[in-house]
Design a protein around this motif. Structure first.
Motif, PDB file in Angstrom:
ATOM      1  N   PRO A  53       0.814  -1.227   0.000  1.00 41.98           N
ATOM      2  CA  PRO A  53       0.000   0.000   0.000  1.00 41.98           C
ATOM      3  C   PRO A  53       0.843   1.271   0.000  1.00 41.98           C
ATOM      4  CG  PRO A  53      -0.051  -1.055   2.148  1.00 41.98           C
ATOM      5  CD  PRO A  53       0.632  -2.015   1.231  1.00 41.98           C
ATOM      6  N   ASP A  54       0.331   2.285  -0.696  1.00 41.80           N
ATOM      7  CA  ASP A  54       0.995   3.596  -0.728  1.00 41.80           C
ATOM      8  C   ASP A  54       1.111   4.198   0.668  1.00 41.80           C
ATOM      9  OD1 ASP A  54       1.171   3.362  -3.455  1.00 41.80           O
ATOM     10  OD2 ASP A  54      -0.568   4.636  -3.881  1.00 41.80           O
ATOM     11  N   ALA A  55       0.193   3.836   1.553  1.00 42.46           N
ATOM     12  CA  ALA A  55       0.224   4.367   2.912  1.00 42.46           C
ATOM     13  C   ALA A  55       1.501   3.980   3.652  1.00 42.46           C
ATOM     14  CB  ALA A  55      -0.992   3.874   3.697  1.00 42.46           C
ATOM     15  N   LEU A  56       2.221   2.976   3.136  1.00 44.18           N
ATOM     16  CA  LEU A  56       3.491   2.564   3.729  1.00 44.18           C
ATOM     17  C   LEU A  56       4.676   2.861   2.820  1.00 44.18           C
ATOM     18  CD1 LEU A  56       2.477  -0.866   5.333  1.00 44.18           C
ATOM     19  CD2 LEU A  56       2.930   1.283   6.516  1.00 44.18           C
ATOM     20  N   THR A  57       4.522   2.645   1.513  1.00 47.61           N
ATOM     21  CA  THR A  57       5.662   2.860   0.622  1.00 47.61           C
ATOM     22  C   THR A  57       6.039   4.342   0.516  1.00 47.61           C
ATOM     23  OG1 THR A  57       4.158   2.866  -1.297  1.00 47.61           O
ATOM     24  CG2 THR A  57       5.255   0.790  -0.760  1.00 47.61           C
ATOM     25  N   LEU A  58       5.037   5.227   0.592  1.00 43.43           N
ATOM     26  CA  LEU A  58       5.343   6.660   0.522  1.00 43.43           C
ATOM     27  C   LEU A  58       6.111   7.139   1.758  1.00 43.43           C
ATOM     28  CD1 LEU A  58       5.159   9.343  -0.921  1.00 43.43           C
ATOM     29  CD2 LEU A  58       2.888   9.689   0.067  1.00 43.43           C
ATOM     30  N   PRO A  59       5.657   6.834   2.983  1.00 44.32           N
ATOM     31  CA  PRO A  59       6.460   7.215   4.149  1.00 44.32           C
ATOM     32  C   PRO A  59       7.846   6.578   4.147  1.00 44.32           C
ATOM     33  CG  PRO A  59       4.235   6.644   4.821  1.00 44.32           C
ATOM     34  CD  PRO A  59       4.356   6.257   3.384  1.00 44.32           C
ATOM     35  N   ALA A  60       7.940   5.367   3.615  1.00 41.41           N
ATOM     36  CA  ALA A  60       9.249   4.714   3.539  1.00 41.41           C
ATOM     37  C   ALA A  60      10.209   5.542   2.697  1.00 41.41           C
ATOM     38  CB  ALA A  60       9.102   3.311   2.956  1.00 41.41           C
ATOM     39  N   ALA A  61       9.731   6.009   1.543  1.00 36.34           N
ATOM     40  CA  ALA A  61      10.577   6.803   0.656  1.00 36.34           C
ATOM     41  C   ALA A  61      10.915   8.166   1.255  1.00 36.34           C
ATOM     42  CB  ALA A  61       9.892   6.975  -0.695  1.00 36.34           C
ATOM     43  N   VAL A  62       9.903   8.863   1.773  1.00 35.44           N
ATOM     44  CA  VAL A  62      10.127  10.202   2.335  1.00 35.44           C
ATOM     45  C   VAL A  62      11.099  10.134   3.503  1.00 35.44           C
ATOM     46  CG1 VAL A  62       9.047  12.125   3.539  1.00 35.44           C
ATOM     47  CG2 VAL A  62       7.898  11.095   1.575  1.00 35.44           C
ATOM     48  N   GLY A  63      10.886   9.192   4.409  1.00 38.57           N
ATOM     49  CA  GLY A  63      11.765   9.062   5.563  1.00 38.57           C
ATOM     50  C   GLY A  63      13.177   8.689   5.184  1.00 38.57           C
TER      51      GLY A  63
END
Length: 240
Positions: free
Chosen positions: A120-130
């Motif tokens: 889910p984007d709800a996890l992959t997006l924070p992974a990338a930003v962080g």
């Protein structure tokens, strides 16, 4: 040794906090995200909010209706193992913080992808930003590594997996590999390539085993996200 034990204990606590997120996001593609217990609250589309998440007991059952929501201790043990692997690498500073961040989010992604074959984007997006934020801070503090190489490795892997997605691989894998390749590319090109090679090799070994055991067929699909995450941790450990 003490640092690795502490990291394992922190991982156990982080896994407990991660459990409701995993349960909420482990739904098939196209279905609304659910709050932790569908049996208690059967209208997920109307009730989902971040504040709806609540800690769930380690036994994996809803504390209200006792419905089984997750395997006992699975998020805790997964995150503890990931944190222990990072600690075993001996990395320090902001680069270590980036590794722990991906170990945390990666544990959730591994469990969700294994359950429903989606990232889910709800996890992959924070992974990338962080990851990119922490690598940028590491670069600003002149830690050993290269931010430029990390960005180049992330871009190259993103393009490769986007092309692979046209052949059937999920776009979620392309989003996830950007973060993982950035983390590996910070170290070196060799480690970035090794991480991908180990991921594909591990996936191939498991696929052959499942075929021989008649647990799958040639037409069966298999979640690739867990292999990317495990391959990344293995490559980092191999060059610690």
């Amino acid at each position: 040794m003490l640092g690795q034990l502490l990291a394992t204990l922190v991982g156990l606590a982080a896994g407990a906090a991660l459990r409701p997120v995993v349960v909420a996001l482990a739904v098939p593609a196209g279905e609304p995200v659910s709050i932790p217990c569908m049996a208690c609250s059967p209208c997920p589309g109307a009730t989902w909010r971040p504040y709806a998440l609540r800690l769930l007991p380690p036994g994996g059952r809803c504390s209200t209706c006792r419905v089984r929501l997750c395997a006992p201790w699975l998020p805790e043990l997964t995150t503890a193992a990931a944190f222990a692997a990072v600690a075993a690498g001996g990395t320090e500073g902001w680069y270590a913080a980036a590794q722990y961040w991906l170990a945390l989010i990666g544990s959730a992604l591994l469990l969700v992808d294994s359950a429903v074959q989606r990232l889910p984007d709800a996890l992959t997006l924070p992974a990338a930003v962080g990851t990119f934020t922490l690598l940028t801070v590491a670069s600003a503090h002149h830690e050993p590594g290269s931010l430029g190489r990390a960005l180049a490795a992330a871009a190259a892997a993103g393009v490769l997996f986007t092309v692979l997605a046209l052949g059937g691989m999920g776009l979620g894998d392309a989003k996830l590999v950007i973060s993982l390749s950035a983390l590996l590319g910070w170290h070196s090109w060799h480690v970035a390539l090794l991480g991908l090679m180990m991921s594909f090799l591990l996936a191939a070994v498991v696929a052959v085993f499942l075929l021989l055991a008649r647990r799958s067929t040639r037409k069966s699909t298999m979640a690739f996200g867990p292999f990317l995450i495990i391959g990344t941790l293995a490559a980092l450990l191999a060059h610690s």
